[in-house]
Write a protein that holds these residues in place. Structure first.
Motif, PDB file in Angstrom:
ATOM      1  N   GLY A   1       0.834  -1.209   0.000  1.00  0.00           N
ATOM      2  CA  GLY A   1       0.000   0.000   0.000  1.00  0.00           C
ATOM      3  C   GLY A   1       0.861   1.249   0.000  1.00  0.00           C
ATOM      4  O   GLY A   1       0.619   2.197  -0.767  1.00  0.00           O
ATOM      5  N   GLU A   2       1.906   1.226   0.816  1.00  0.00           N
ATOM      6  CA  GLU A   2       2.817   2.367   0.889  1.00  0.00           C
ATOM      7  C   GLU A   2       3.478   2.615  -0.467  1.00  0.00           C
ATOM      8  O   GLU A   2       3.612   3.758  -0.907  1.00  0.00           O
ATOM      9  CB  GLU A   2       3.889   2.073   1.958  1.00  0.00           C
ATOM     10  CG  GLU A   2       4.774   3.256   2.285  1.00  0.00           C
ATOM     11  CD  GLU A   2       5.865   2.929   3.330  1.00  0.00           C
ATOM     12  OE1 GLU A   2       5.759   1.863   3.999  1.00  0.00           O
ATOM     13  OE2 GLU A   2       6.802   3.718   3.455  1.00  0.00           O
ATOM     14  N   ALA A   3       3.850   1.535  -1.124  1.00  0.00           N
ATOM     15  CA  ALA A   3       4.487   1.651  -2.440  1.00  0.00           C
ATOM     16  C   ALA A   3       3.511   2.256  -3.444  1.00  0.00           C
ATOM     17  O   ALA A   3       3.873   3.141  -4.238  1.00  0.00           O
ATOM     18  CB  ALA A   3       4.975   0.287  -2.923  1.00  0.00           C
ATOM     19  N   LEU A   4       2.268   1.797  -3.389  1.00  0.00           N
ATOM     20  CA  LEU A   4       1.236   2.334  -4.298  1.00  0.00           C
ATOM     21  C   LEU A   4       1.028   3.822  -4.048  1.00  0.00           C
ATOM     22  O   LEU A   4       0.920   4.618  -4.989  1.00  0.00           O
ATOM     23  CB  LEU A   4      -0.087   1.587  -4.088  1.00  0.00           C
ATOM     24  CG  LEU A   4      -0.251   0.288  -4.891  1.00  0.00           C
ATOM     25  CD1 LEU A   4      -1.475  -0.485  -4.392  1.00  0.00           C
ATOM     26  CD2 LEU A   4      -0.386   0.581  -6.394  1.00  0.00           C
ATOM     27  N   LEU A   5       0.979   4.182  -2.768  1.00  0.00           N
ATOM     28  CA  LEU A   5       0.778   5.604  -2.449  1.00  0.00           C
ATOM     29  C   LEU A   5       1.977   6.432  -2.897  1.00  0.00           C
ATOM     30  O   LEU A   5       1.822   7.550  -3.383  1.00  0.00           O
ATOM     31  CB  LEU A   5       0.519   5.779  -0.952  1.00  0.00           C
ATOM     32  CG  LEU A   5      -0.844   5.232  -0.483  1.00  0.00           C
ATOM     33  CD1 LEU A   5      -0.972   5.277   1.032  1.00  0.00           C
ATOM     34  CD2 LEU A   5      -1.992   6.010  -1.143  1.00  0.00           C
ATOM     35  N   ASN A   6       3.172   5.857  -2.756  1.00  0.00           N
ATOM     36  CA  ASN A   6       4.377   6.566  -3.203  1.00  0.00           C
ATOM     37  C   ASN A   6       4.321   6.904  -4.686  1.00  0.00           C
ATOM     38  O   ASN A   6       4.574   8.036  -5.085  1.00  0.00           O
ATOM     39  CB  ASN A   6       5.626   5.701  -2.961  1.00  0.00           C
ATOM     40  CG  ASN A   6       6.085   5.741  -1.528  1.00  0.00           C
ATOM     41  OD1 ASN A   6       5.713   6.642  -0.766  1.00  0.00           O
ATOM     42  ND2 ASN A   6       6.896   4.776  -1.143  1.00  0.00           N
TER      43      ASN A   6
ATOM     44  N   ILE B   1      -0.944   2.054 -13.287  1.00  0.00           N
ATOM     45  CA  ILE B   1      -0.186   1.604 -12.120  1.00  0.00           C
ATOM     46  C   ILE B   1      -0.182   0.078 -12.040  1.00  0.00           C
ATOM     47  O   ILE B   1      -0.976  -0.596 -12.707  1.00  0.00           O
ATOM     48  CB  ILE B   1      -0.736   2.193 -10.799  1.00  0.00           C
ATOM     49  CG1 ILE B   1      -2.235   1.848 -10.656  1.00  0.00           C
ATOM     50  CG2 ILE B   1      -0.497   3.688 -10.709  1.00  0.00           C
ATOM     51  CD1 ILE B   1      -2.802   2.197  -9.289  1.00  0.00           C
ATOM     52  N   SER B   2       0.698  -0.396 -11.213  1.00  0.00           N
ATOM     53  CA  SER B   2       0.765  -1.839 -10.971  1.00  0.00           C
ATOM     54  C   SER B   2       1.466  -2.045  -9.640  1.00  0.00           C
ATOM     55  O   SER B   2       2.147  -1.155  -9.144  1.00  0.00           O
ATOM     56  CB  SER B   2       1.575  -2.533 -12.075  1.00  0.00           C
ATOM     57  OG  SER B   2       2.897  -2.037 -12.062  1.00  0.00           O
ATOM     58  N   CYS B   3       1.278  -3.221  -9.062  1.00  0.00           N
ATOM     59  CA  CYS B   3       1.985  -3.526  -7.820  1.00  0.00           C
ATOM     60  C   CYS B   3       2.146  -5.041  -7.697  1.00  0.00           C
ATOM     61  O   CYS B   3       1.524  -5.810  -8.423  1.00  0.00           O
ATOM     62  CB  CYS B   3       1.240  -2.963  -6.607  1.00  0.00           C
ATOM     63  SG  CYS B   3      -0.447  -3.564  -6.437  1.00  0.00           S
ATOM     64  N   SER B   4       3.013  -5.435  -6.775  1.00  0.00           N
ATOM     65  CA  SER B   4       3.212  -6.876  -6.587  1.00  0.00           C
ATOM     66  C   SER B   4       3.778  -7.173  -5.206  1.00  0.00           C
ATOM     67  O   SER B   4       4.249  -6.279  -4.507  1.00  0.00           O
ATOM     68  CB  SER B   4       4.170  -7.431  -7.641  1.00  0.00           C
ATOM     69  OG  SER B   4       5.495  -7.026  -7.367  1.00  0.00           O
TER      70      SER B   4
ATOM     71  N   THR C   1      10.309 -14.460   3.629  1.00  0.00           N
ATOM     72  CA  THR C   1       9.866 -13.073   3.670  1.00  0.00           C
ATOM     73  C   THR C   1       9.517 -12.628   2.260  1.00  0.00           C
ATOM     74  O   THR C   1       9.776 -13.339   1.289  1.00  0.00           O
ATOM     75  CB  THR C   1      10.904 -12.131   4.323  1.00  0.00           C
ATOM     76  OG1 THR C   1      10.267 -10.886   4.621  1.00  0.00           O
ATOM     77  CG2 THR C   1      12.098 -11.872   3.413  1.00  0.00           C
ATOM     78  N   PHE C   2       8.909 -11.451   2.159  1.00  0.00           N
ATOM     79  CA  PHE C   2       8.453 -10.940   0.863  1.00  0.00           C
ATOM     80  C   PHE C   2       8.897  -9.497   0.671  1.00  0.00           C
ATOM     81  O   PHE C   2       9.149  -8.785   1.640  1.00  0.00           O
ATOM     82  CB  PHE C   2       6.919 -10.986   0.773  1.00  0.00           C
ATOM     83  CG  PHE C   2       6.355 -12.380   0.710  1.00  0.00           C
ATOM     84  CD1 PHE C   2       6.041 -12.973  -0.510  1.00  0.00           C
ATOM     85  CD2 PHE C   2       6.133 -13.107   1.872  1.00  0.00           C
ATOM     86  CE1 PHE C   2       5.524 -14.265  -0.565  1.00  0.00           C
ATOM     87  CE2 PHE C   2       5.621 -14.400   1.823  1.00  0.00           C
ATOM     88  CZ  PHE C   2       5.302 -14.976   0.602  1.00  0.00           C
ATOM     89  N   VAL C   3       8.994  -9.104  -0.599  1.00  0.00           N
ATOM     90  CA  VAL C   3       9.185  -7.680  -0.901  1.00  0.00           C
ATOM     91  C   VAL C   3       7.946  -7.165  -1.614  1.00  0.00           C
ATOM     92  O   VAL C   3       7.148  -7.932  -2.161  1.00  0.00           O
ATOM     93  CB  VAL C   3      10.425  -7.424  -1.782  1.00  0.00           C
ATOM     94  CG1 VAL C   3      11.705  -7.662  -1.004  1.00  0.00           C
ATOM     95  CG2 VAL C   3      10.386  -8.273  -3.045  1.00  0.00           C
ATOM     96  N   TYR C   4       7.793  -5.851  -1.610  1.00  0.00           N
ATOM     97  CA  TYR C   4       6.611  -5.211  -2.164  1.00  0.00           C
ATOM     98  C   TYR C   4       7.030  -4.033  -3.034  1.00  0.00           C
ATOM     99  O   TYR C   4       8.008  -3.353  -2.723  1.00  0.00           O
ATOM    100  CB  TYR C   4       5.704  -4.723  -1.031  1.00  0.00           C
ATOM    101  CG  TYR C   4       5.381  -5.848  -0.067  1.00  0.00           C
ATOM    102  CD1 TYR C   4       4.342  -6.725  -0.339  1.00  0.00           C
ATOM    103  CD2 TYR C   4       6.175  -6.065   1.055  1.00  0.00           C
ATOM    104  CE1 TYR C   4       4.080  -7.798   0.511  1.00  0.00           C
ATOM    105  CE2 TYR C   4       5.917  -7.129   1.915  1.00  0.00           C
ATOM    106  CZ  TYR C   4       4.870  -7.996   1.639  1.00  0.00           C
ATOM    107  OH  TYR C   4       4.618  -9.050   2.466  1.00  0.00           O
ATOM    108  N   GLY C   5       6.274  -3.809  -4.077  1.00  0.00           N
ATOM    109  CA  GLY C   5       6.615  -2.686  -4.933  1.00  0.00           C
ATOM    110  C   GLY C   5       5.420  -2.238  -5.750  1.00  0.00           C
ATOM    111  O   GLY C   5       4.403  -2.943  -5.844  1.00  0.00           O
TER     112      GLY C   5
END
Lengths: 792, 792
Positions: free
Chosen positions: B413-418, B447-450, B637-641
């Motif tokens: 979510g933070e990445a999307l807002l960024n 936009i996109s995210c993962s 663990t995971f990463v987000y973007g």
């Protein structure tokens, strides 16, 4: 023919005989020696030698060389980016001479060209103007204040000493005092492979040197200093070594630096291979010693005092002279209890070819001195050579000449008894006397013995590292910072890895050393490799075994401490389960399987993320040394040995034929029986050459020979069958109790032969080698002694 | 432009920007790539390719080739000493085809000759008789029972699945249900350097292969199996890699084995370098996917269920298909909370060029699917793309599609807002609408995210080793079982070593990997290198620091825990002394010195026999997977973007120009700012090519192109300036909190661009790449969807 082993059954690999792991490569030509390393587009390097043994350089004109077609670089001292110096001892050695030349092997310029022929032509076209200086060639005269100085600081390279008790008191208590002079010659290592290196400009602005190098790390230090590179960017890799015997030690830095300078200058790989003539001219030799011994004993034969003054010819550079002479100092009295000792060893600079490390490292000279002396003392006392020795040999809790109290089994007496028993010494001696009265050739029998400090001792840092990597198919890769140079280190270390991991030696691949892949493990010298690398290898293996045992225990359903690693299998030990915390589990039923292949276990461990790689590091026990008094615990342990030689001497021609040889050494524990025997056979052969044939003679700094056509080496027909009696008193500190053998096997061969020759002749030759002339005509120090004689 | 760092002052090196340690070598040509390795006397190897995509081999006639002058060896499957197979997945791949060929890149014979020309001539003279078989080229049709079988076991390569909750219930609770089909194309890795290897017959009967290899250990396993050698005698060394992107993975075993077979046969070094045409023909590609998505949501936009069916074209061999499709399965829903999930991924064999690992590893395809879907769902719901995403994104303590409860900071979510804030997403969107009504070219924003699992997860063994060797001049040699392939691993690992030892990066020499010198650390894939090798490097460094600290403490006269290692110096920390047992000593006066050079400390330690070499090993935390249900803790663990793209679309020509790009990634911690940026720039460029240009098209198993003249890659003029917002939520497990970035940076670029293009066009293209034709004419799945449409 080793003595019966103690606790042999505890070992699977140790003490067995295995062929050298690199034997097939060597006999099939697959092994890659220094000169076998080639790169596409490589250049060929050549050196311009000094034309004078001692001269100032006025100018170096390379202009003609530079302009030759196919010449890619011509460098002099001015092209060195870092310091023009290398070596542990001070003053350092130079890579390319700048102001003066100090011997004929000094180099003033180097060339890289497209072919060896062009390089040679270029070298010839370089002209150097010199101001010739007077030559210093005698190490005793060199120390006279009137002598021209080879180095700015004067000609005294080093003065080592031992002061124990008071020799004045000792001699005053002596009923027999004897003074004798002995001398040994300069000899060449005579490795089969002349020096060869390939230098490649590396990534990251660094350099990689692959070649015939014995001591990778000291060479790397030199390269880094000369090239002004951090150590991390200098990589030295060992090619298969075609013999070294101490001869491709730190001084190989010079050749490595020259190739590296040319490589960095041209940006291309540069290969430099010495011809035999170059090798003979430039490479250092064994120190010739002039030794004055004064010994005092009581009438019963017990030693009271010994005063020893030695002059060693260091030649043009210090190199290892400070260390070589230090070992001489420790061993100079021989393996005897001497309450009062005063030893002085001086090494002096001359304009001769310089001298440095060679198998024995300062011991063969003093062994010849002290063992000749003991025979002469025996004669003076009217005793036989065995008796006087046995009365004085070191024993457990004895104190050495350097004040070290021995805290282990001291077996020099046992070794002496072994060889004299096997050689029927006294009986043979008596029957020879009778034979010699009427028959020809004359027969003689002689003995010798020594004690020798293991590893470096107080000489320097003493630690080594080994990496072991178990593979998922149960094969193993091991490598060591200490190297195989033909002495069999690869095999011996492999054998220890085999023992620890329970694999067969054929499953182990031992890799050549590489400074960038392994920690600085110090030099491969001082017969320290089996001991130091062995202990490091064991630690690495034990670490891996510790990690994989729990998995094996789980799979086999048996306690961790009942697992047996043998022959590439892991099984539940058939021996009684040892006591330990794990043994409580012993009652549990097994998980259906009795054993599993080590490879399978390794795979299971890998699948669980268990590390199968380990680095073992071993630091030698502490030693001590007081330079002022020459007293201290010089070495952490010692080895002991004795030799017996029988000879036939043709008094018409002076020809000496060694007819029998018996050698007994306490090695602590035999690791590889084949290898241990090989060390003794080789050591005896080398000692025989030292005793009878070899000499690198020089006149006013100019050698009298330049190749093996004139340098006489023993051949197979000169070397007698050698009987070996190994003594195994396992050492508390050594791997499986092993100590060392490489140098001990060599140092006492010559004195046994010399004593046998004297026994046959009834006349002592006090100078090596025992050439036809000396034996036939009593030339050399023998004659002097005949004239002068000494003793009260 | 990273976000403000947390606790930055604690680090000296981490988070700074350093140039890649190998940059100078690469730009000056000093770096030695695979093809730069040459040996004197080497031979040149060539392969004889199959002439048909699918055929039985009736006979191979090499007689003419054998008799050509200069030909040294011609080998077929019959000459393989071990097994003719390699690879992790079953059925294994073959080195030289024996009974049948399965694609045009299959090899039936190999030749070694004195020159490349002779080798090429020899290859031409080999005649193979085939019985041609019908070609299977469609992965869906391939699964029909009527389809000819590419492999004996049928054409289903793998079926991966996820079963979470009950999709039936989920859809019944949904107020909006949408069904869509998406497709992605096959693309080439397009590394600059084609494959190259040099095989040398080694000592000990072994083999050494040096070349452009990404995964040394899996290749070594293959070599050992094919050559019937123990692992310990097979050595694989990495040359500098000119790009890989997953493309020089395990399958490089084939080329390595072929060169090795020829080298062992001839006893000479054999070099094999692929032409670009060979590389394009033979090397595997990224899997093309056909994806059916069915999604259900309530009216507020909350997801209720997702049903996903994917068909992947595995091509002729399994290679990494089972692993690639597994990652797709985990990521298929996108980073959203979906209570009911049913995912099926099928990979099928065809006679197309096979597919395997490529940067993203099964994620770029499903990211395109799920992120297109979310935009379509938003439209259907009358929401904006951001709103629907933010409603459903994973949060801390959320449960993923595979049932894993996230126990760390979840920042999608933070990445999307960024990215939407920086790109003023909603505002731009609105203004574009207005612009597009009247102006040309049309503008769009997407936009996109993962979310993405770090490292291998439940895919396999996950552990790595690093060795670090501190030198006595304070320089350092480090090396890792995980490799630099251009991604900057050498720099990142060096940076971590710099941080731990307090040295500057220029003092560190990072060495290329060598299977005989380092433990099997698994493959260099899955963006795991910084994490795994980083943790291993830290352990090695910490071990060294632990050993040398007491010496520093003694020399500086300060407590061990107050020592600061910084900038090649060791000093008494100026910070408040931390609490600990050593702090009691803090009151003591200093021993006169305030600091000492690390090199001096290392020298002092070396002189005391302290080991300066260490091996660090790191095993990843546990993961779990239930193959039956597709449930488990897939990754530790995971990463987000998230990405945002702005485009301009020329609706006359179909040309898409990406005008702006914003990328935000939570990397845990930025290690090397330059390197992190580079990963994002490169990832965006690669994703842009994937979105717009690249396609390796085939017709009946025959490619439509063979070189880069027809394979369109983005150039610098195609790539927009990319704004980067790094998020740093330090991970509990990662080195300094770092996670990973290499693949995340690439996987969501294409969907952001595709969404932007749709935004501009007002029409969705559901098939990559967005070629001129598709954009201009709405070809591909876009048209189908336009006709058919779906959803209630």
């Amino acid at each position: 023919m080793p003595a019966p082993r103690k606790k042999r059954t505890a070992f699977a690999a140790i003490g067995t005989s295995v062929p050298n792991v690199d034997a097939v490569d060597k006999v099939t030509g697959r092994a890659k020696y220094g000169a076998d390393h080639d790169r596409k587009g490589q250049l060929y390097g050549r050196v311009k030698y000094s034309e004078h043994p001692h001269a100032l350089i006025l100018s170096i004109d390379v202009s003609r060389a530079v302009n030759l077609s196919g010449v890619r670089a011509v460098l002099t001292h001015a092209d060195i980016p870092g310091e023009n110096s290398f070596g542990t001892a001070v003053p350092h050695q130079v890579v390319l001479c700048s102001e003066k030349v100090r011997y004929l092997g000094d180099v003033v310029a180097i060339v890289a060209a497209d072919s060896e022929e062009i390089a040679a032509k270029a070298v010839e076209s370089i002209t150097v103007k010199y101001k010739i200086l007077p030559v210093v060639s005698d190490p005793v005269e060199a120390l006279s204040p009137r002598s021209p100085a080879v180095h700015a600081g004067g000609n005294l390279c080093v003065h080592q000493k031992v002061r124990k008790g008071d020799v004045g008191t000792g001699f005053s208590q002596s009923e027999v005092v004897l003074e004798r002079e002995y001398a040994t010659q300069k000899v060449e290592h005579a490795y089969m492979e002349p020096e060869a290196v390939l230098a490649e400009p590396g990534e990251n602005g660094g350099i990689t040197v692959t070649g015939s190098v014995q001591n990778l790390y000291s060479i790397r230090r030199g390269l880094a200093r000369v090239l002004a590179l951090p150590l991390g960017r200098v990589r030295v890799r060992q090619a298969t070594l075609g013999g070294s015997f101490g001869g491709k030690d730190e001084a190989m830095t010079a050749l490595c630096c020259r190739a590296a300078l040319l490589a960095l200058k041209t940006g291309r790989p540069v290969k430099m291979v010495n011809t035999r003539e170059n090798s003979m001219r430039e490479s250092y030799k064994r120190h010739p010693y002039r030794m004055k011994y004064k010994v005092g004993a009581d009438r019963r034969g017990f030693l009271k005092a010994m005063e020893i003054t030695i002059h060693a010819d260091a030649g043009a550079y210090a190199a290892m002279s400070p260390f070589v002479t230090w070992r001489s100092t420790v061993q100079a009295t021989g393996p005897y209890v001497v309450p009062n000792v005063r030893t002085d060893v001086y090494a002096a600079y001359t304009n001769n070819c310089y001298t440095s490390a060679m198998r024995g490292f300062g011991s063969p000279q003093v062994c010849f001195g002290s063992e000749s002396l003991m025979d002469e003392l025996a004669e003076k006392l009217g005793m036989d050579p065995l008796e006087v020795r046995l009365k004085n040999t070191l024993r457990g809790r004895s104190t050495t000449a350097t004040g070290q109290k021995l805290n282990h089994t001291v077996s020099v007496g046992e070794a002496l008894l072994n060889v004299t028993k096997k050689g029927r010494f006294l009986k043979t001696r008596a029957s020879n006397r009778k034979h010699n009265e009427r028959s020809h050739p004359k027969k003689g029998v002689g003995i010798s013995c020594s004690y020798r400090g293991v590893s470096l001792g107080a000489e320097g840092v003493d630690a080594a590292g080994v990496t072991v990597s178990l593979q998922t198919d149960g094969s193993v890769v091991a490598s060591s910072g200490l190297v195989d140079m033909g002495q069999g280190a690869a095999t011996t270390i492999s054998l220890m890895v085999a023992e620890e991991l329970g694999v067969t030696v054929d499953r182990i691949r031992f890799l050549g050393a590489d400074t960038s892949r392994l920690p600085d493990s110090g030099p491969t010298v001082a017969s320290r490799t089996s001991f130091m690398a062995g202990q490091a290898a064991r630690r690495a293996c034990k670490e891996i075994v510790e990690r994989i045992r729990p998995v094996a225990s789980e799979v086999l359903g048996c306690p961790v401490d009942s697992l047996l690693f043998r022959n590439n299998w892991v099984s539940h030990s058939t021996e009684r389960t040892r006591r330990g915390p794990g043994s409580r589990k012993a009652g549990r039923g097994r998980a259906g399987r009795k054993r599993l292949r080590l490879g399978e276990l390794a795979s299971l461990c890998f699948a669980r993320g268990v590390s199968l790689f380990a680095h073992g590091w071993y630091r030698a026990p502490a030693t001590s040394w007081d330079e002022r008094t020459g007293q201290g615990d010089a070495y952490f342990t010692f080895v002991y040995g004795a030799n017996l030689a029988e000879v036939e001497v043709d008094t018409e021609t002076g020809t000496v034929r060694v007819t029998r040889f018996v050698s007994s050494h306490d090695v602590g524990r035999v690791l590889n029986l084949n290898g241990a025997r090989g060390q003794v056979y080789g050591g005896v052969a080398m000692g025989l050459g030292y005793a009878l044939f070899e000499e690198y003679a020089e006149q006013d700094g100019r050698p009298s020979l330049e190749n093996f056509d004139e340098y006489l080496l023993p051949t197979v027909s000169d070397v007698p069958e050698t009987e070996i009696v190994f003594i195994e008193n396992p050492d508390r500190l050594g791997p499986y109790g092993a100590k060392s053998l490489g140098e001990p096997a060599c140092e006492i061969a010559a004195p046994a032969i010399a004593n046998a020759v004297c026994d046959a002749l009834g006349m002592r030759v006090r100078e090596l080698p025992l050439t036809l002339e000396r034996v036939r005509l009593g030339r050399g120090l023998s004659r002097k002694e005949k004239r002068g004689s000494a003793g009260p």
